[in-house]
Design a protein around this motif. Structure first.
Motif, PDB file in Angstrom:
ATOM      1  N   VAL A 105      35.620  30.547   9.507  1.00 35.31           N
ATOM      2  CA  VAL A 105      34.829  31.728   9.124  1.00 35.31           C
ATOM      3  C   VAL A 105      33.773  32.013  10.185  1.00 35.31           C
ATOM      4  O   VAL A 105      33.535  33.165  10.553  1.00 35.31           O
ATOM      5  CB  VAL A 105      34.204  31.540   7.732  1.00 35.31           C
ATOM      6  N   VAL A 106      33.146  30.967  10.714  1.00 37.46           N
ATOM      7  CA  VAL A 106      32.144  31.153  11.780  1.00 37.46           C
ATOM      8  C   VAL A 106      32.767  31.845  12.972  1.00 37.46           C
ATOM      9  O   VAL A 106      32.230  32.826  13.497  1.00 37.46           O
ATOM     10  CB  VAL A 106      31.511  29.795  12.189  1.00 37.46           C
ATOM     11  N   PHE A 107      33.915  31.342  13.421  1.00 38.42           N
ATOM     12  CA  PHE A 107      34.568  31.953  14.581  1.00 38.42           C
ATOM     13  C   PHE A 107      35.119  33.341  14.269  1.00 38.42           C
ATOM     14  O   PHE A 107      35.097  34.227  15.114  1.00 38.42           O
ATOM     15  CB  PHE A 107      35.638  31.022  15.148  1.00 38.42           C
ATOM     16  N   ALA A 108      35.584  33.534  13.041  1.00 35.20           N
ATOM     17  CA  ALA A 108      36.098  34.847  12.663  1.00 35.20           C
ATOM     18  C   ALA A 108      35.008  35.900  12.702  1.00 35.20           C
ATOM     19  O   ALA A 108      35.246  37.040  13.128  1.00 35.20           O
ATOM     20  CB  ALA A 108      36.725  34.789  11.266  1.00 35.20           C
ATOM     21  N   THR A 109      33.811  35.543  12.276  1.00 36.38           N
ATOM     22  CA  THR A 109      32.725  36.524  12.310  1.00 36.38           C
ATOM     23  C   THR A 109      32.356  36.892  13.740  1.00 36.38           C
ATOM     24  O   THR A 109      31.957  38.020  14.000  1.00 36.38           O
ATOM     25  CB  THR A 109      31.474  36.020  11.561  1.00 36.38           C
ATOM     26  N   ALA A 110      32.545  35.964  14.662  1.00 37.82           N
ATOM     27  CA  ALA A 110      32.263  36.258  16.073  1.00 37.82           C
ATOM     28  C   ALA A 110      33.328  37.168  16.688  1.00 37.82           C
ATOM     29  O   ALA A 110      33.082  37.805  17.715  1.00 37.82           O
ATOM     30  CB  ALA A 110      32.158  34.953  16.881  1.00 37.82           C
TER      31      ALA A 110
END
Length: 145
Positions: free
Chosen positions: A137-142
């Protein structure tokens, strides 16, 4: 900004990701602690297994195929190629996200196969899988343009 077919594809991807990660969070932080506190092991075990099987069915039949199909479609739409993973920025972030996706799915599968036979080993695998899912989720938001 307009709503188009790609907005629908992204919507399905996000909803499926919410189901995958949210389901893991709900099971880990709400359902299992309540069952551990309120039920004896003889009652709890079958209920946990039924709940886990139901989540696995939804994940394997609906969520993961939807994530795979929409993820591939979104990458294609964005023009991602295998060479893109060497590119700084979007390509590398997507590559890291995909490694985390693979880790999350493998950890979930191994957890599922060990949950009944080796519960003490299964719990750390479940937590590692949840951690990798949250990292996705962290990388997806980026990656959001």
């Amino acid at each position: 900004m307009s709503v188009n077919g790609w907005s629908l594809v992204r919507f399905v991807h996000v909803v499926a990701a919410m189901g995958w990660v949210g389901g893991q969070l709900l099971l880990s932080t709400v359902v299992l602690p309540v069952l551990r506190a309120e039920l004896e092991p003889a009652e709890r075990g079958p209920l946990v297994r039924l709940t886990a099987r139901r989540f696995a069915l939804v994940a394997n039949v609906v969520l993961l195929p939807a994530l795979l199909a929409t993820g591939i479609a979104l990458a294609w739409h964005r023009g991602v190629t295998l060479g893109s993973f060497d590119d700084p920025g979007y390509g590398r972030l997507l590559g890291i996200k995909l490694v985390l996706v693979a880790a999350s799915v493998v950890l979930a599968a191994v957890h599922g196969s060990l949950a009944t036979a080796r519960p003490r080993l299964a719990r750390p695998l479940a937590l590692a899988g949840l951690g990798s899912s949250l990292a996705i989720v962290v990388f997806a938001t980026a990656l959001v343009p």
